[in-house]
Design a protein around this motif. Structure first.
Motif, PDB file in Angstrom:
ATOM      1  N   GLU A 166       0.839  -1.205   0.000  1.00  0.00           N
ATOM      2  CA  GLU A 166       0.000   0.000   0.000  1.00  0.00           C
ATOM      3  C   GLU A 166       0.873   1.253   0.000  1.00  0.00           C
ATOM      4  OE1 GLU A 166      -2.614   1.967   3.442  1.00  0.00           O
ATOM      5  OE2 GLU A 166      -3.325  -0.028   2.840  1.00  0.00           O
ATOM      6  N   LEU A 167       1.924   1.258   0.806  1.00  0.00           N
ATOM      7  CA  LEU A 167       2.831   2.389   0.881  1.00  0.00           C
ATOM      8  C   LEU A 167       3.549   2.610  -0.450  1.00  0.00           C
ATOM      9  CD1 LEU A 167       4.282   4.474   2.772  1.00  0.00           C
ATOM     10  CD2 LEU A 167       5.988   2.698   3.142  1.00  0.00           C
ATOM     11  N   VAL A 168       4.024   1.538  -1.063  1.00  0.00           N
ATOM     12  CA  VAL A 168       4.737   1.633  -2.335  1.00  0.00           C
ATOM     13  C   VAL A 168       3.781   2.052  -3.455  1.00  0.00           C
ATOM     14  CG1 VAL A 168       6.024   0.318  -4.071  1.00  0.00           C
ATOM     15  CG2 VAL A 168       6.528   0.003  -1.642  1.00  0.00           C
ATOM     16  N   LEU A 169       2.565   1.505  -3.443  1.00  0.00           N
ATOM     17  CA  LEU A 169       1.581   1.856  -4.473  1.00  0.00           C
ATOM     18  C   LEU A 169       1.145   3.312  -4.345  1.00  0.00           C
ATOM     19  CD1 LEU A 169      -0.573  -1.390  -4.648  1.00  0.00           C
ATOM     20  CD2 LEU A 169       1.097  -0.569  -6.319  1.00  0.00           C
ATOM     21  N   GLU A 170       1.056   3.823  -3.107  1.00  0.00           N
ATOM     22  CA  GLU A 170       0.735   5.240  -2.903  1.00  0.00           C
ATOM     23  C   GLU A 170       1.773   6.111  -3.596  1.00  0.00           C
ATOM     24  OE1 GLU A 170       0.453   6.372   1.202  1.00  0.00           O
ATOM     25  OE2 GLU A 170      -1.260   5.068   1.556  1.00  0.00           O
ATOM     26  N   GLN A 171       3.051   5.717  -3.435  1.00  0.00           N
ATOM     27  CA  GLN A 171       4.127   6.487  -4.064  1.00  0.00           C
ATOM     28  C   GLN A 171       3.988   6.426  -5.583  1.00  0.00           C
ATOM     29  OE1 GLN A 171       8.314   6.517  -2.776  1.00  0.00           O
ATOM     30  NE2 GLN A 171       8.801   5.629  -4.764  1.00  0.00           N
ATOM     31  N   ALA A 172       3.695   5.262  -6.119  1.00  0.00           N
ATOM     32  CA  ALA A 172       3.573   5.117  -7.573  1.00  0.00           C
ATOM     33  C   ALA A 172       2.428   5.970  -8.106  1.00  0.00           C
ATOM     34  CB  ALA A 172       3.376   3.654  -7.934  1.00  0.00           C
ATOM     35  N   SER A 173       1.290   5.960  -7.415  1.00  0.00           N
ATOM     36  CA  SER A 173       0.148   6.741  -7.901  1.00  0.00           C
ATOM     37  C   SER A 173       0.400   8.242  -7.767  1.00  0.00           C
ATOM     38  CB  SER A 173      -1.134   6.340  -7.181  1.00  0.00           C
ATOM     39  OG  SER A 173      -1.078   6.697  -5.825  1.00  0.00           O
ATOM     40  N   GLU A 174       1.102   8.642  -6.693  1.00  0.00           N
ATOM     41  CA  GLU A 174       1.442  10.069  -6.530  1.00  0.00           C
ATOM     42  C   GLU A 174       2.385  10.517  -7.632  1.00  0.00           C
ATOM     43  OE1 GLU A 174       2.914  10.487  -2.563  1.00  0.00           O
ATOM     44  OE2 GLU A 174       0.942  10.168  -1.671  1.00  0.00           O
ATOM     45  N   ASN A 175       3.302   9.661  -8.030  1.00  0.00           N
ATOM     46  CA  ASN A 175       4.242  10.019  -9.090  1.00  0.00           C
ATOM     47  C   ASN A 175       3.535  10.089 -10.444  1.00  0.00           C
ATOM     48  OD1 ASN A 175       6.438  10.287  -7.415  1.00  0.00           O
ATOM     49  ND2 ASN A 175       7.114   8.187  -7.683  1.00  0.00           N
ATOM     50  N   LEU A 176       2.508   9.274 -10.645  1.00  0.00           N
ATOM     51  CA  LEU A 176       1.750   9.337 -11.891  1.00  0.00           C
ATOM     52  C   LEU A 176       0.927  10.619 -11.959  1.00  0.00           C
ATOM     53  CD1 LEU A 176       0.470   5.668 -12.291  1.00  0.00           C
ATOM     54  CD2 LEU A 176       2.187   6.843 -13.685  1.00  0.00           C
ATOM     55  N   ASN A 177       0.413  11.059 -10.817  1.00  0.00           N
ATOM     56  CA  ASN A 177      -0.423  12.247 -10.768  1.00  0.00           C
ATOM     57  C   ASN A 177       0.385  13.544 -10.812  1.00  0.00           C
ATOM     58  OD1 ASN A 177      -2.731  10.670 -10.608  1.00  0.00           O
ATOM     59  ND2 ASN A 177      -2.692  10.620  -8.371  1.00  0.00           N
ATOM     60  N   ALA A 178       1.666  13.441 -10.491  1.00  0.00           N
ATOM     61  CA  ALA A 178       2.514  14.663 -10.444  1.00  0.00           C
ATOM     62  C   ALA A 178       2.861  15.183 -11.824  1.00  0.00           C
ATOM     63  CB  ALA A 178       3.789  14.360  -9.672  1.00  0.00           C
TER      64      ALA A 178
END
Length: 120
Positions: free
Chosen positions: A108-120
């Motif tokens: 969950e923590l790693v996926l949060e980072q991935a989704s935040e990087n996609l949205n940035a």
């Protein structure tokens, strides 16, 4: 003496017996993987804190990792490695973090980072 089949057989038997005893003695020691993988729920993960990760500039004590049953084993900053960082340790962008804990929470923590990087 080593050409005698009977002697060779006896020597092999003695060697096999000694190896078997030695292997039994060594069973009390576990590999790192056996120690850290208590069951399918827990494991070790390494990932890099990339831009926009919510942990950047946050102290370990304020990160919420403890409440999610995640332990930080070490942080590699390139120039040095911090083993078992203190609660006052502050994460920085680019930190390579090795975590141990519940796999689902780490994912969950790693996926949060991935989704935040996609949205940035």
């Amino acid at each position: 003496m080593s050409r005698n089949k009977w002697v060779l057989h006896k020597m092999e038997t003695v060697i096999e017996k000694k190896l078997s005893i030695q292997m039994e003695r060594n069973k009390k020691y576990k590999t790192v993987e056996e120690v850290l993988k208590l069951n399918e729920e827990y494991g070790v993960v390494e990932f890099v804190l990339e831009e926009n990760n919510k942990l950047i500039h946050v102290a370990l004590e304020d990160s919420g990792l403890k409440e999610k049953y995640i332990q930080v084993l070490n942080v590699d900053r390139g120039s040095h490695i911090v083993h078992f960082p203190s609660s006052k340790f502050v994460f920085q962008e680019g930190d390579k973090v090795i975590l141990y804990g519940q796999i689902d929470n780490i994912k969950e923590l790693v996926l949060e980072q991935a989704s935040e990087n996609l949205n940035a």
